[in-house]
Motif scaffolding. Sequence first.
Motif, mmCIF file in Angstrom:
data_model
loop_
_atom_site.group_PDB
_atom_site.id
_atom_site.type_symbol
_atom_site.label_atom_id
_atom_site.label_comp_id
_atom_site.label_asym_id
_atom_site.label_seq_id
_atom_site.Cartn_x
_atom_site.Cartn_y
_atom_site.Cartn_z
ATOM 1 N N VAL A 54 0.915 -1.234 -0.131
ATOM 2 C CA VAL A 54 -0.118 0.003 -0.105
ATOM 3 C C VAL A 54 0.886 1.293 -0.050
ATOM 4 C CG1 VAL A 54 -1.420 1.235 1.333
ATOM 5 C CG2 VAL A 54 -2.061 -0.963 1.190
ATOM 6 N N GLY A 55 0.517 2.157 -0.837
ATOM 7 C CA GLY A 55 1.305 3.635 -1.076
ATOM 8 C C GLY A 55 2.752 3.594 -1.562
ATOM 9 N N ILE A 56 3.164 2.543 -2.229
ATOM 10 C CA ILE A 56 4.319 2.425 -2.953
ATOM 11 C C ILE A 56 4.320 3.122 -4.299
ATOM 12 C CG2 ILE A 56 5.191 0.735 -1.381
ATOM 13 C CD1 ILE A 56 4.986 -1.117 -4.335
ATOM 14 N N VAL A 78 15.262 -1.197 -15.030
ATOM 15 C CA VAL A 78 13.887 -0.949 -14.546
ATOM 16 C C VAL A 78 13.155 -1.899 -13.939
ATOM 17 C CG1 VAL A 78 11.730 -0.169 -15.583
ATOM 18 C CG2 VAL A 78 13.681 0.332 -17.056
ATOM 19 N N VAL A 79 12.216 -1.406 -12.675
ATOM 20 C CA VAL A 79 11.886 -2.297 -11.870
ATOM 21 C C VAL A 79 10.131 -1.980 -11.443
ATOM 22 C CG1 VAL A 79 11.565 -3.097 -9.382
ATOM 23 C CG2 VAL A 79 13.811 -2.877 -10.517
ATOM 24 N N ASP A 80 9.392 -3.239 -11.598
ATOM 25 C CA ASP A 80 7.861 -2.791 -11.353
ATOM 26 C C ASP A 80 7.730 -3.897 -10.228
ATOM 27 O OD1 ASP A 80 5.206 -2.913 -11.087
ATOM 28 O OD2 ASP A 80 4.985 -3.650 -13.378
ATOM 29 N N VAL A 81 7.192 -3.329 -9.076
ATOM 30 C CA VAL A 81 6.841 -4.279 -7.923
ATOM 31 C C VAL A 81 5.327 -4.799 -8.365
ATOM 32 C CG1 VAL A 81 6.584 -4.393 -5.641
ATOM 33 C CG2 VAL A 81 8.135 -2.747 -6.453
ATOM 34 N N SER A 82 5.370 -5.828 -9.185
ATOM 35 C CA SER A 82 4.287 -6.102 -9.903
ATOM 36 C C SER A 82 3.420 -7.263 -9.379
ATOM 37 C CB SER A 82 4.455 -6.440 -11.491
ATOM 38 O OG SER A 82 5.404 -7.850 -11.243
ATOM 39 N N ALA A 100 9.573 3.171 -2.862
ATOM 40 C CA ALA A 100 9.352 4.417 -2.251
ATOM 41 C C ALA A 100 8.028 4.861 -1.975
ATOM 42 C CB ALA A 100 10.222 5.563 -2.679
ATOM 43 N N PRO A 101 7.533 5.101 -0.868
ATOM 44 C CA PRO A 101 6.154 5.738 -0.662
ATOM 45 C C PRO A 101 6.029 6.831 -1.422
ATOM 46 C CG PRO A 101 7.361 5.314 1.607
ATOM 47 C CD PRO A 101 8.406 5.342 0.594
ATOM 48 N N ASP A 102 4.844 6.968 -1.840
ATOM 49 C CA ASP A 102 4.250 8.015 -2.785
ATOM 50 C C ASP A 102 3.046 8.667 -2.264
ATOM 51 O OD1 ASP A 102 3.076 9.510 -4.700
ATOM 52 O OD2 ASP A 102 3.690 8.501 -6.304
ATOM 53 N N ALA A 103 3.301 9.736 -1.524
ATOM 54 C CA ALA A 103 2.001 10.427 -1.018
ATOM 55 C C ALA A 103 0.816 10.497 -1.654
ATOM 56 C CB ALA A 103 2.552 11.864 -0.333
ATOM 57 N N LEU A 104 1.014 10.745 -3.150
ATOM 58 C CA LEU A 104 -0.341 10.748 -3.884
ATOM 59 C C LEU A 104 -1.142 9.335 -4.026
ATOM 60 C CD1 LEU A 104 1.030 13.302 -6.727
ATOM 61 C CD2 LEU A 104 -0.188 13.778 -4.555
ATOM 62 N N VAL A 105 -0.482 8.135 -3.746
ATOM 63 C CA VAL A 105 -0.919 6.778 -4.031
ATOM 64 C C VAL A 105 -2.003 6.647 -2.845
ATOM 65 C CG1 VAL A 105 -0.723 4.440 -4.183
ATOM 66 C CG2 VAL A 105 0.975 6.019 -5.339
ATOM 67 N N ARG A 106 -3.103 6.209 -3.311
ATOM 68 C CA ARG A 106 -3.947 5.736 -2.138
ATOM 69 C C ARG A 106 -4.379 4.292 -2.407
ATOM 70 N NH1 ARG A 106 -2.844 9.814 -0.926
ATOM 71 N NH2 ARG A 106 -4.226 11.827 -0.177
ATOM 72 N N GLY A 107 -4.146 3.428 -1.472
ATOM 73 C CA GLY A 107 -4.047 2.087 -1.266
ATOM 74 C C GLY A 107 -2.856 1.522 -2.286
#
Length: 201
Positions: A89-91, A109-113, A186-193
């Motif tokens: 959540v929130g990454i 390039v990385v995707d936490v998929s 990294a946390p992204d403050a704009l991401v919800r959930g």
Amino acid sequence: MTTHRTAELRRETSESSIELSLDLDGSGTSDIDTTVPFFDHLLTAFSRHSLIDLTVRSSGDTVIDVHHTVEDTAIVLGKSIAAALGDKVGISRFGDALVPLDEALVQAVVDVSGRPYLVHSGEPAGFEFHLIGGHFTGSMVRHVFEAIAFHAGLTVHITVLGGRDPHHIAEAEFKAFARALRQAIAPDALVRGVPSTKGAL
């Protein structure tokens, strides 16, 4: 999201013994002893450039080959990253980096998929046979990324764009992967959930 995302895992087989702890929200400090000196060097660079605090104690049948100890350490590292990420959540989810080391240049390039996949290309002909430091076969670089990607649930693309010296190429690969992973987790403050239309990663 918790302040510190941590994990501590242990793996014992007839071929190796691995103890590893990490903090995804660290400052890049490390204490690493895998009994494989060049791998220690690569993991130290990974820790420093990902800002993941990392402690590793590995031992194994290196009298036969470093393969088991290196690959098993990478397996535990991947599992630890997955455990510390939790529900994701929130990454930021995605990360990319372009890293030089003298004549070597690598893009990662990385995707936490949640979908393990590795695309790894561009190492010069013969790289996989070179003994870096006299003990670390170049082919192990890909093995490490395969193990991490599979066990952490990452999609990873690593492309060697240039390079001549095997040491420089391998180190640039680890640094580029580290910098891309650092962005992705990294946390992204704009991401919800969870950052996925599926609602899960």
